[in-house]
Scaffold this active site. Structure first.
Site, PDB file in Angstrom:
ATOM      1  N   TYR A  96       0.778  -1.221   0.074  1.00 44.47           N
ATOM      2  CA  TYR A  96       0.038   0.000  -0.072  1.00 44.47           C
ATOM      3  C   TYR A  96       0.853   1.336  -0.041  1.00 44.47           C
ATOM      4  O   TYR A  96       0.543   2.150  -0.712  1.00 44.47           O
ATOM      5  CB  TYR A  96      -1.134   0.119   1.332  1.00 44.47           C
ATOM      6  CG  TYR A  96      -1.836   1.214   1.392  1.00 44.47           C
ATOM      7  CD1 TYR A  96      -2.617   1.538   0.517  1.00 44.47           C
ATOM      8  CD2 TYR A  96      -1.402   2.311   2.236  1.00 44.47           C
ATOM      9  CE1 TYR A  96      -3.749   2.725   0.572  1.00 44.47           C
ATOM     10  CE2 TYR A  96      -2.011   3.378   2.512  1.00 44.47           C
ATOM     11  CZ  TYR A  96      -3.038   3.657   1.559  1.00 44.47           C
ATOM     12  OH  TYR A  96      -3.814   4.834   1.731  1.00 44.47           O
ATOM     13  N   GLU A  97       2.058   1.317   0.796  1.00 48.88           N
ATOM     14  CA  GLU A  97       2.787   2.494   0.829  1.00 48.88           C
ATOM     15  C   GLU A  97       3.815   2.447  -0.222  1.00 48.88           C
ATOM     16  O   GLU A  97       4.696   3.212  -0.233  1.00 48.88           O
ATOM     17  CB  GLU A  97       3.550   2.345   2.205  1.00 48.88           C
ATOM     18  CG  GLU A  97       2.553   2.704   3.230  1.00 48.88           C
ATOM     19  CD  GLU A  97       3.425   2.703   4.549  1.00 48.88           C
ATOM     20  OE1 GLU A  97       4.300   1.963   4.877  1.00 48.88           O
ATOM     21  OE2 GLU A  97       2.673   3.227   5.663  1.00 48.88           O
ATOM     22  N   GLY A 129      -9.771   1.073  11.902  1.00 48.86           N
ATOM     23  CA  GLY A 129      -8.415   1.712  12.209  1.00 48.86           C
ATOM     24  C   GLY A 129      -8.415   2.633  13.280  1.00 48.86           C
ATOM     25  O   GLY A 129      -7.602   2.574  14.033  1.00 48.86           O
ATOM     26  N   GLY A 169     -14.405   1.398  10.910  1.00 50.94           N
ATOM     27  CA  GLY A 169     -14.111   1.888  11.845  1.00 50.94           C
ATOM     28  C   GLY A 169     -12.934   1.116  12.711  1.00 50.94           C
ATOM     29  O   GLY A 169     -12.728   1.409  13.650  1.00 50.94           O
ATOM     30  N   TYR A 183      -6.373  10.864  11.245  1.00 52.37           N
ATOM     31  CA  TYR A 183      -5.577  11.431  12.358  1.00 52.37           C
ATOM     32  C   TYR A 183      -6.241  12.740  13.078  1.00 52.37           C
ATOM     33  O   TYR A 183      -6.094  13.173  13.899  1.00 52.37           O
ATOM     34  CB  TYR A 183      -4.014  11.446  12.122  1.00 52.37           C
ATOM     35  CG  TYR A 183      -3.575   9.860  11.673  1.00 52.37           C
ATOM     36  CD1 TYR A 183      -4.272   8.889  12.102  1.00 52.37           C
ATOM     37  CD2 TYR A 183      -2.371  10.004  10.676  1.00 52.37           C
ATOM     38  CE1 TYR A 183      -3.568   7.433  11.661  1.00 52.37           C
ATOM     39  CE2 TYR A 183      -1.983   8.587  10.291  1.00 52.37           C
ATOM     40  CZ  TYR A 183      -2.691   7.419  10.717  1.00 52.37           C
ATOM     41  OH  TYR A 183      -2.080   6.236  10.558  1.00 52.37           O
ATOM     42  N   ASN A 199      -0.583  10.357   2.010  1.00 48.69           N
ATOM     43  CA  ASN A 199      -1.532   9.342   2.473  1.00 48.69           C
ATOM     44  C   ASN A 199      -2.707  10.193   3.107  1.00 48.69           C
ATOM     45  O   ASN A 199      -2.906  10.177   4.225  1.00 48.69           O
ATOM     46  CB  ASN A 199      -0.844   8.298   3.540  1.00 48.69           C
ATOM     47  CG  ASN A 199      -1.919   7.282   3.973  1.00 48.69           C
ATOM     48  OD1 ASN A 199      -3.167   7.337   3.589  1.00 48.69           O
ATOM     49  ND2 ASN A 199      -1.357   6.247   4.675  1.00 48.69           N
TER      50      ASN A 199
END
Length: 161
Positions: free
Chosen positions: A26-27, A98, A96, A132, A125
């Site tokens: 993913y990254e 994460g 929910g 966050y 991202n």
């Protein structure tokens, strides 16, 4: 779906490795993963564990994980936690999970008397950054992370007397 969070065990090394590889893909960093099951067993569940991991389980399947370790703040004279990895499989996102994993790690930090919980996020991202910020996290724009590894780390270590 029933969702639960539990501590990872040594038997979970294959699942953790799969999740780590999924995070790296993913990254866009899949080529950097050199971890294997034996190394995870040794460093997470051996005589001196260097980090802890929890798994997010939905209907019996590991759909995400969080991996974290302690740090220390000399300014606070208190421990902290560093969240190394937070990942939910793409097909399980939006439910929910994460937030639940991050909340779990925050609870660990509070229960252990930590003064802070910190992590890094790739600047592209945006879904993670939105989450966050929604949860109250603030970017530390006046700090730059430095890293030394590989040959440069070995060369610096060789300078020690």
């Amino acid at each position: 779906m029933a969702f639960a969070i539990r501590a990872a065990t040594e038997a979970d090394a294959p699942v953790l490795l799969d999740l780590i590889r999924s995070l790296a893909a993913y990254e866009r960093l899949a080529d950097r993963v050199v971890a294997d099951e034996a190394a995870l067993r040794a460093t997470l569940f051996g005589p001196r564990p260097y980090a802890e991991a929890v798994l997010g389980i939905a209907d019996g399947l590991a759909v995400g994980y969080a991996l974290f370790f302690h740090s220390y703040s000399s300014f606070l004279a208190r421990p902290g936690l560093v969240l190394e990895d937070l990942f939910v499989r793409p097909e399980a996102r939006g439910r929910g999970y994460g937030t639940a994993l991050l909340s779990h790690v925050a609870r660990v930090a509070v229960d252990r008397g930590c003064g802070r919980l910190e992590w890094s996020v790739l600047d592209w991202n945006e879904p993670a950054i939105r989450l966050y910020r929604h949860l109250g996290a603030q970017p530390l724009s006046d700090w730059t992370i430095y890293r030394i590894d590989g040959r440069a780390l070995a060369a610096l270590a060789a300078r020690a007397r």
